[in-house]
Write a protein that holds these residues in place. Structure first.
Motif, PDB file in Angstrom:
ATOM      1  N   UNK A 133      46.195  45.691  77.634  1.00 47.10           N
ATOM      2  CA  UNK A 133      45.419  46.739  78.300  1.00 47.10           C
ATOM      3  C   UNK A 133      44.698  47.597  77.275  1.00 47.10           C
ATOM      4  N   UNK A 134      45.412  48.001  76.238  1.00 47.99           N
ATOM      5  CA  UNK A 134      44.800  48.835  75.201  1.00 47.99           C
ATOM      6  C   UNK A 134      43.641  48.111  74.507  1.00 47.99           C
ATOM      7  N   UNK A 135      43.827  46.836  74.197  1.00 45.35           N
ATOM      8  CA  UNK A 135      42.773  46.066  73.522  1.00 45.35           C
ATOM      9  C   UNK A 135      41.511  45.982  74.377  1.00 45.35           C
ATOM     10  N   UNK A 136      41.691  45.830  75.692  1.00 50.98           N
ATOM     11  CA  UNK A 136      40.542  45.766  76.604  1.00 50.98           C
ATOM     12  C   UNK A 136      39.826  47.111  76.650  1.00 50.98           C
ATOM     13  N   UNK A 137      40.591  48.197  76.792  1.00 52.22           N
ATOM     14  CA  UNK A 137      39.986  49.525  76.870  1.00 52.22           C
ATOM     15  C   UNK A 137      39.250  49.889  75.576  1.00 52.22           C
ATOM     16  N   UNK A 138      39.781  49.473  74.445  1.00 51.60           N
ATOM     17  CA  UNK A 138      39.133  49.770  73.157  1.00 51.60           C
ATOM     18  C   UNK A 138      37.777  49.098  73.033  1.00 51.60           C
ATOM     19  N   UNK A 139      37.593  48.005  73.748  1.00 51.91           N
ATOM     20  CA  UNK A 139      36.299  47.326  73.704  1.00 51.91           C
ATOM     21  C   UNK A 139      35.211  48.173  74.360  1.00 51.91           C
ATOM     22  N   UNK A 140      35.597  49.067  75.249  1.00 53.69           N
ATOM     23  CA  UNK A 140      34.626  49.975  75.874  1.00 53.69           C
ATOM     24  C   UNK A 140      34.139  50.979  74.831  1.00 53.69           C
ATOM     25  N   UNK A 141      35.073  51.702  74.255  1.00 48.62           N
ATOM     26  CA  UNK A 141      34.829  52.662  73.165  1.00 48.62           C
ATOM     27  C   UNK A 141      36.145  52.864  72.446  1.00 48.62           C
ATOM     28  N   UNK A 142      36.126  53.162  71.135  1.00 49.96           N
ATOM     29  CA  UNK A 142      37.387  53.327  70.409  1.00 49.96           C
ATOM     30  C   UNK A 142      38.311  54.388  71.006  1.00 49.96           C
ATOM     31  N   UNK A 143      37.754  55.466  71.535  1.00 47.23           N
ATOM     32  CA  UNK A 143      38.597  56.533  72.092  1.00 47.23           C
ATOM     33  C   UNK A 143      38.750  56.425  73.611  1.00 47.23           C
ATOM     34  N   UNK A 144      38.287  55.325  74.184  1.00 50.68           N
ATOM     35  CA  UNK A 144      38.357  55.181  75.643  1.00 50.68           C
ATOM     36  C   UNK A 144      39.789  55.116  76.163  1.00 50.68           C
ATOM     37  N   UNK A 145      40.729  54.433  75.469  1.00 53.17           N
ATOM     38  CA  UNK A 145      42.112  54.457  75.960  1.00 53.17           C
ATOM     39  C   UNK A 145      42.666  55.882  76.077  1.00 53.17           C
ATOM     40  N   UNK A 146      42.328  56.742  75.133  1.00 47.70           N
ATOM     41  CA  UNK A 146      42.808  58.122  75.179  1.00 47.70           C
ATOM     42  C   UNK A 146      42.195  58.862  76.362  1.00 47.70           C
ATOM     43  N   UNK A 147      40.924  58.600  76.646  1.00 46.16           N
ATOM     44  CA  UNK A 147      40.280  59.238  77.793  1.00 46.16           C
ATOM     45  C   UNK A 147      40.974  58.836  79.097  1.00 46.16           C
ATOM     46  N   UNK A 148      41.277  57.543  79.246  1.00 45.08           N
ATOM     47  CA  UNK A 148      41.956  57.061  80.455  1.00 45.08           C
ATOM     48  C   UNK A 148      43.338  57.707  80.570  1.00 45.08           C
ATOM     49  N   UNK A 149      44.057  57.757  79.444  1.00 46.98           N
ATOM     50  CA  UNK A 149      45.385  58.382  79.448  1.00 46.98           C
ATOM     51  C   UNK A 149      45.293  59.857  79.812  1.00 46.98           C
ATOM     52  N   UNK A 150      44.267  60.531  79.343  1.00 52.17           N
ATOM     53  CA  UNK A 150      44.099  61.958  79.639  1.00 52.17           C
ATOM     54  C   UNK A 150      43.830  62.195  81.122  1.00 52.17           C
ATOM     55  N   UNK A 151      43.059  61.314  81.746  1.00 50.75           N
ATOM     56  CA  UNK A 151      42.806  61.451  83.188  1.00 50.75           C
ATOM     57  C   UNK A 151      44.117  61.317  83.958  1.00 50.75           C
TER      58      UNK A 151
END
Length: 432
Positions: A133-151
């Protein structure tokens, strides 16, 4: 074309009993659904032990997560072109909706209580850790996993985005009420979602409802109220949860005492020690837990064996109304009497309490602050808190209802000799 905006060549659809179809066009969503951490949700039931009360409740966290995604997708579709909506947040909302329950363990809340875990914490760890999951989200943007986690953690700066997934009228609740009603076969959880979606409007920090949709929201809140007391807090389901929690407590106790299991609880060892690594957490699902429960029916420890037999074969505890705040003396006497008749009260005499607050308005400083539902009035776009406009909602606002039950094994009590004084007194307390 960037991965963030990449579309599939052909739209994928999931046939769904609640929403008819779930539509997937974004490459990132399709890839996330295929990730092993998301596929694991197929092996986690949405309603834990409720299938032992309502036999149809076999649906999974996977079903529910797709449903929440679909509702958010439709809300965003309705928001397009409206003031206060930032279309750049679209894929973030969809990913957060899809992944919001990613960290649930087997049997969800019962499991969490025993081992003092937090599924939201593990959701963040899966999103931010070394996972597919993290590897897929990182392909969007490097900080995108953190944004999803923050939501999901409700700390994201755009509170409108957060409110779509976590508020008193969000996609999560709208899906699970309808889905759980469908699979349990009850009518309580049904409400006019189509109407609510049509009257939702984006504001700077939350979703609001046009005043014309007030009655649909009233119906939604009352549906939630009924589902909690008729389904989620059903006393038979709670009996199964009590037995489940006692199985886990007993296995943990035996391990700590150095008991030699016929089947070593390999998958539970890190949970028993309180040092759970992410990979170990992801590996444990309900199919594995049930295998252990099945095999532990052959253990030499009579308590673990009996509890597992009860859970696997639905030999549940009986229950009576019992308020520990008012009946403490009776509770203490029962505890002593159970020991006297050689039934361990630590495992066979349990008070379980359930409580719910169906709706509340904002109470600053309280432990669980709740942002209220606001109605958008036609004059001057003024906002009014829902309970100020609705007599129905006002009547239940801020009113917490609590229910107590005492659970015990009537079959074991029946086996005690009738001339045993302890048995006579136990039955007097339990049944008057």
């Amino acid at each position: 074309m960037s991965y963030k905006t990449e579309q599939l060549h052909e739209e994928k659809v999931f046939k769904d009993p609640v929403h008819r179809y779930i539509h997937v066009k974004d490459r990132v969503i399709w890839d996330l659904i295929g990730a092993k951490e998301f596929q694991r949700l197929r092996r986690i039931k949405q309603l834990g032990t409720t299938h032992l009360t309502f036999h149809g409740a076999e649906h999974s966290r996977f079903n529910h997560s797709l449903g929440v995604y679909e509702i958010v997708r439709r809300i965003i579709q309705n928001f397009e072109g409206r003031p206060n909506w930032n279309p750049a947040e679209r894929i973030l909302c969809l990913c957060a909706a899809l992944l919001h329950d990613l960290g649930h363990g087997p049997f969800s809340h019962s499991f969490e209580k025993v081992f003092r875990l937090d599924h939201e914490d593990f959701t963040r760890k899966i999103i931010l850790g070394k996972t597919e999951v993290n590897a897929i989200l990182k392909r969007v943007e490097p900080d995108f996993p953190q944004q999803v986690a923050d939501v999901i953690n409700k700390t994201y700066e755009d509170k409108l985005v957060v409110s779509l997934i976590s508020s008193q009228i969000d996609a999560d609740r709208m899906d699970y009420l309808q889905r759980d009603a469908y699979f349990t076969g009850v009518s309580y959880g049904h409400f006019d979602m189509e109407r609510i979606l049509r009257v939702m409007r984006p504001m700077e920090d939350q979703v609001v409802i046009k005043e014309t949709g007030m009655h649909a929201v009233e119906d939604y809140i009352m549906s939630r109220y009924q589902m909690y007391w008729q389904v989620y807090f059903h006393p038979v389901t709670r009996s199964a949860e009590v037995i489940l929690s006692k199985i886990l407590h007993r296995a943990k106790h035996l391990y700590e005492e150095g008991y030699q299991f016929a089947l070593e609880p390999t998958h539970f060892l890190s949970f028993f020690s309180g040092e759970v690594e992410l990979e170990e957490y992801i590996e444990l699902d309900e199919s594995i837990a049930l295998y252990y429960f099945h095999m532990w029916q052959r253990e030499n420890d009579n308590i673990l064996k009996d509890l597992c037999d009860r859970f696997m074969n639905r030999r549940l505890f009986k229950y009576i109304e019992f308020n520990p705040n008012l009946q403490m003396n009776e509770w203490m006497e029962l505890f002593s009497l159970f020991k006297e008749v050689e039934i361990d009260p630590d495992y066979y005499l349990v008070v379980d309490s359930s409580s719910d607050l169906p709706y509340d308005f904002y109470r600053p400083g309280e432990e669980e602050e709740r942002l209220p539902i606001h109605l958008l009035l036609p004059k001057n776009n003024e906002l009014k808190e829902l309970s100020r406009q609705s007599d129905i909602v006002e009547s239940i606002s801020g009113k917490k209802r609590t229910d107590h039950k005492l659970y015990f094994p009537l079959d074991l009590l029946d086996k005690i000799s009738d001339d045993h004084q302890g048995k006579t007194r136990i039955f007097e307390i339990l049944f008057g």
